[in-house]
Write an enzyme that holds these catalytic residues in place. Structure first.
Site, mmCIF file in Angstrom:
data_model
loop_
_atom_site.group_PDB
_atom_site.id
_atom_site.type_symbol
_atom_site.label_atom_id
_atom_site.label_comp_id
_atom_site.label_asym_id
_atom_site.label_seq_id
_atom_site.Cartn_x
_atom_site.Cartn_y
_atom_site.Cartn_z
ATOM 1 N N ALA A 15 0.718 -1.503 -0.102
ATOM 2 C CA ALA A 15 -0.058 0.006 -0.136
ATOM 3 C C ALA A 15 1.056 0.961 0.074
ATOM 4 O O ALA A 15 2.122 1.140 0.228
ATOM 5 C CB ALA A 15 -1.007 0.132 1.425
ATOM 6 N N GLY A 69 0.755 -5.423 0.719
ATOM 7 C CA GLY A 69 -0.171 -5.237 -0.147
ATOM 8 C C GLY A 69 -0.485 -5.562 -1.033
ATOM 9 O O GLY A 69 -1.043 -6.094 -1.765
ATOM 10 N N GLU A 92 -0.098 -9.484 -0.643
ATOM 11 C CA GLU A 92 -1.742 -9.614 -0.409
ATOM 12 C C GLU A 92 -2.793 -9.203 -1.994
ATOM 13 O O GLU A 92 -3.246 -10.292 -2.310
ATOM 14 C CB GLU A 92 -2.585 -8.979 -0.113
ATOM 15 C CG GLU A 92 -1.898 -8.647 1.851
ATOM 16 C CD GLU A 92 -2.034 -8.084 2.617
ATOM 17 O OE1 GLU A 92 -2.008 -6.265 2.543
ATOM 18 O OE2 GLU A 92 -2.570 -7.967 4.050
ATOM 19 N N GLU A 95 5.073 -4.373 6.692
ATOM 20 C CA GLU A 95 3.906 -3.472 7.786
ATOM 21 C C GLU A 95 4.797 -2.880 8.742
ATOM 22 O O GLU A 95 4.079 -2.771 9.296
ATOM 23 C CB GLU A 95 2.993 -3.960 8.158
ATOM 24 C CG GLU A 95 2.195 -3.962 6.226
ATOM 25 C CD GLU A 95 1.813 -5.674 5.682
ATOM 26 O OE1 GLU A 95 3.064 -6.276 6.349
ATOM 27 O OE2 GLU A 95 0.939 -5.778 5.045
HETATM 28 C C1 HSC Z 1 -5.140 -5.755 -2.843
HETATM 29 C C2 HSC Z 1 -5.460 -4.317 -1.868
HETATM 30 C C3 HSC Z 1 -4.111 -4.278 -1.153
HETATM 31 C C4 HSC Z 1 -4.348 -3.822 -0.225
HETATM 32 C C5 HSC Z 1 -3.163 -3.127 1.044
HETATM 33 C C6 HSC Z 1 -3.629 -3.252 2.896
HETATM 34 C C7 HSC Z 1 -2.548 -2.622 3.615
HETATM 35 C C8 HSC Z 1 -1.262 -3.527 3.645
HETATM 36 O O1 HSC Z 1 -1.215 -4.951 4.624
HETATM 37 C C9 HSC Z 1 -0.038 -2.585 4.275
HETATM 38 C C10 HSC Z 1 1.284 -2.430 3.564
HETATM 39 O O2 HSC Z 1 1.559 -2.733 2.333
HETATM 40 S S1 HSC Z 1 1.957 -1.050 3.483
HETATM 41 C C11 HSC Z 1 3.447 -1.110 3.026
HETATM 42 C C12 HSC Z 1 4.548 -2.253 2.401
HETATM 43 N N1 HSC Z 1 5.472 -2.495 2.122
HETATM 44 C C13 HSC Z 1 6.455 -1.282 2.902
HETATM 45 O O3 HSC Z 1 6.841 -1.897 3.706
HETATM 46 C C14 HSC Z 1 7.518 -1.419 1.350
HETATM 47 C C15 HSC Z 1 8.515 -0.372 1.328
HETATM 48 N N2 HSC Z 1 8.860 -0.134 0.666
HETATM 49 C C16 HSC Z 1 10.695 -0.281 0.568
HETATM 50 O O4 HSC Z 1 11.183 -1.705 1.552
HETATM 51 C C17 HSC Z 1 11.374 -0.329 -0.473
HETATM 52 O O5 HSC Z 1 10.934 0.692 -1.468
HETATM 53 C C18 HSC Z 1 11.804 -1.758 -1.280
HETATM 54 C C19 HSC Z 1 12.839 -2.587 -0.833
HETATM 55 C C20 HSC Z 1 10.687 -1.864 -2.296
HETATM 56 C C21 HSC Z 1 13.370 -1.361 -2.694
HETATM 57 O O6 HSC Z 1 13.587 -0.732 -2.236
HETATM 58 P P1 HSC Z 1 14.392 0.295 -3.320
HETATM 59 O O7 HSC Z 1 15.058 -0.925 -4.197
HETATM 60 O O8 HSC Z 1 15.723 0.950 -2.296
HETATM 61 O O9 HSC Z 1 13.824 1.236 -3.516
HETATM 62 P P2 HSC Z 1 13.707 2.752 -3.130
HETATM 63 O O10 HSC Z 1 14.560 4.045 -3.529
HETATM 64 O O11 HSC Z 1 13.343 2.487 -1.619
HETATM 65 O O12 HSC Z 1 12.033 3.079 -4.240
HETATM 66 C C22 HSC Z 1 11.488 3.483 -5.465
HETATM 67 C C23 HSC Z 1 10.709 4.782 -4.948
HETATM 68 O O13 HSC Z 1 9.276 4.152 -5.068
HETATM 69 C C24 HSC Z 1 8.592 4.522 -3.520
HETATM 70 N N3 HSC Z 1 7.836 3.268 -3.254
HETATM 71 C C25 HSC Z 1 9.064 2.405 -2.410
HETATM 72 N N4 HSC Z 1 7.237 1.057 -1.829
HETATM 73 C C26 HSC Z 1 6.308 1.918 -1.823
HETATM 74 C C27 HSC Z 1 5.183 1.897 -0.835
HETATM 75 N N5 HSC Z 1 4.650 1.096 -0.696
HETATM 76 N N6 HSC Z 1 4.677 3.125 -0.728
HETATM 77 C C28 HSC Z 1 4.988 4.327 -1.291
HETATM 78 N N7 HSC Z 1 6.306 4.674 -2.038
HETATM 79 C C29 HSC Z 1 7.190 3.855 -1.826
HETATM 80 C C30 HSC Z 1 9.842 4.534 -2.585
HETATM 81 O O14 HSC Z 1 9.826 5.287 -2.060
HETATM 82 C C31 HSC Z 1 10.936 5.568 -3.657
HETATM 83 O O15 HSC Z 1 10.113 6.687 -4.315
HETATM 84 P P3 HSC Z 1 10.555 8.075 -4.266
HETATM 85 O O16 HSC Z 1 10.323 8.913 -4.644
HETATM 86 O O17 HSC Z 1 12.256 7.636 -4.635
HETATM 87 O O18 HSC Z 1 11.472 8.046 -2.680
#
Ligand code: HSC
Length: 295
Positions: A103, A146, A149, A169
């Site tokens: 998300a 997400g 999911e 998360e």
């Molecule tokens: C189907 C229905 C689904 C419903 C969902 C329900 C709720 C869910 O359970 C809660 C979640 O998912 S909570 C979420 C759980 N997920 C997490 O906690 C994962 C969070 N992400 C990470 O840990 C890292 O980005 C990666 C390890 C994926 C990649 O690392 P890397 O290779 O060093 O790349 P990087 O430089 O880090 O990223 C590149 C750009 O993408 C951006 N961006 C990335 N993910 C984003 C996000 N979720 N959001 C926004 N932006 C996100 C990042 O900010 C950056 O943009 P900037 O403008 O340049 O700043």
């Protein structure tokens, strides 16, 4: 008032974050051409008979983070494909770098409990579980939070060999909100679910296959085409009987064994009320290909 202001703010910030340059087209995969003016997903009909609906999450700068706009576009496209009689199966994919990184964290920062509860946050994000046609997730790269999911909501998951699955998360002070604790536990059991949810540790495509999340692993540049081939095979079957088969397998995850067995038996009996059941068995005995009518 506060809620509608906050929605408008979220929508604007989401659009800004997700501004796209041009469509990212994975190497080795047939080109996507958007058939509708959606901004964060691309869609087309794929396969030699154009009977597979192909949806590509297309917000590359944010690693396909799932924001409200993307989820609305996804729901709308799924709805249209479900109603399209020419489509027999649907494939959802992302890019080679990310299926979806979860998300949209930046979109969630300003949310408060009353917004999430009264505003029904995430309630309209589950369309993929309501689609009657089989949905295949073709996962490359990150399938986190997400994103994991969303894949788990699909009926079949094919993964590229570099795919990573995780529920991180906990690292950002929250917990899974769309099945990461429930669907995952039903598929892989308590121990691995706890490990993933409590630590945020990611698992590889092969580990996901060994745990039963994924049915097949392919080289990254082949996974979408393999998912389309699978969709084509599913689309050859009777759409009516396919929908019954999907419903009955899904019941296994929602009820007890004895109730599930009763539902299966009733559904099996009801295939005898269809022309397609008679056609399938007759075609077998006449050594010819069945002609389905969905009646
Ligand atoms: C189907 C229905 C689904 C419903 C969902 C329900 C709720 C869910 O359970 C809660 C979640 O998912 S909570 C979420 C759980 N997920 C997490 O906690 C994962 C969070 N992400 C990470 O840990 C890292 O980005 C990666 C390890 C994926 C990649 O690392 P890397 O290779 O060093 O790349 P990087 O430089 O880090 O990223 C590149 C750009 O993408 C951006 N961006 C990335 N993910 C984003 C996000 N979720 N959001 C926004 N932006 C996100 C990042 O900010 C950056 O943009 P900037 O403008 O340049 O700043």
């Amino acid at each position: 008032m506060a809620l509608s202001l906050s929605r408008a703010f979220l929508h604007a910030s989401c659009k800004q974050l997700g501004r796209l340059e041009s469509a990212y087209i994975p190497t080795g995969v047939r080109a996507f051409s958007s058939v509708r003016p959606t901004e964060m997903i691309l869609s087309e009909k794929a396969g030699s008979k154009q009977n597979v609906g192909l949806i590509k999450l297309n917000r590359p700068k944010a690693l396909n983070a799932l924001c409200d706009q993307l989820m609305k576009e996804l729901s709308q496209t799924l709805d249209e494909m479900d109603k399209d009689e020419k489509i027999g199966a649907i494939v959802i994919t992302g890019s080679e770098r990310a299926f979806a990184a979860g998300a949209d964290i930046k979109e969630m920062i300003p949310l408060e409990y009353p917004n999430t509860f009264l505003g029904g946050f995430l309630e309209h994000w589950t369309k993929v579980t309501e689609v009657r046609k089989p949905v295949v997730a073709a996962v490359n790269g990150f399938a986190l939070g997400g994103g994991c999911e969303l894949a788990l909501m699909c009926d079949i998951i094919y993964a590229g060999d570099k795919a990573q699955f995780g529920q991180p998360e906990i690292n950002i002070g929250t917990i899974p909100g769309a099945g990461g604790s429930q669907r995952l536990a039903r598929v892989v059991g308590k121990s691995l679910t706890m490990e993933m949810v409590l630590t945020g540790n990611r698992i590889t495509a092969q580990e996901a296959k060994d745990a039963g999340i994924v049915s097949k692993v392919f080289p990254a540049d082949q996974v979408v085409n393999e998912a389309i081939k699978l969709g084509e095979k599913i689309a050859e079957q009777s759409p009516l009987i396919t929908a019954m088969a999907k419903e009955v397998v899904n019941r296994a995850y929602e009820t007890t064994l004895s109730e599930g067995l009763k539902v299966e038996r009733r559904m099996f009996h009801s295939t005898f009320a269809t022309k397609d059941r008679k056609e399938g068995m007759t075609a077998f005995s006449e050594k010819r290909t069945p002609k389905w009518s969905s009646k």
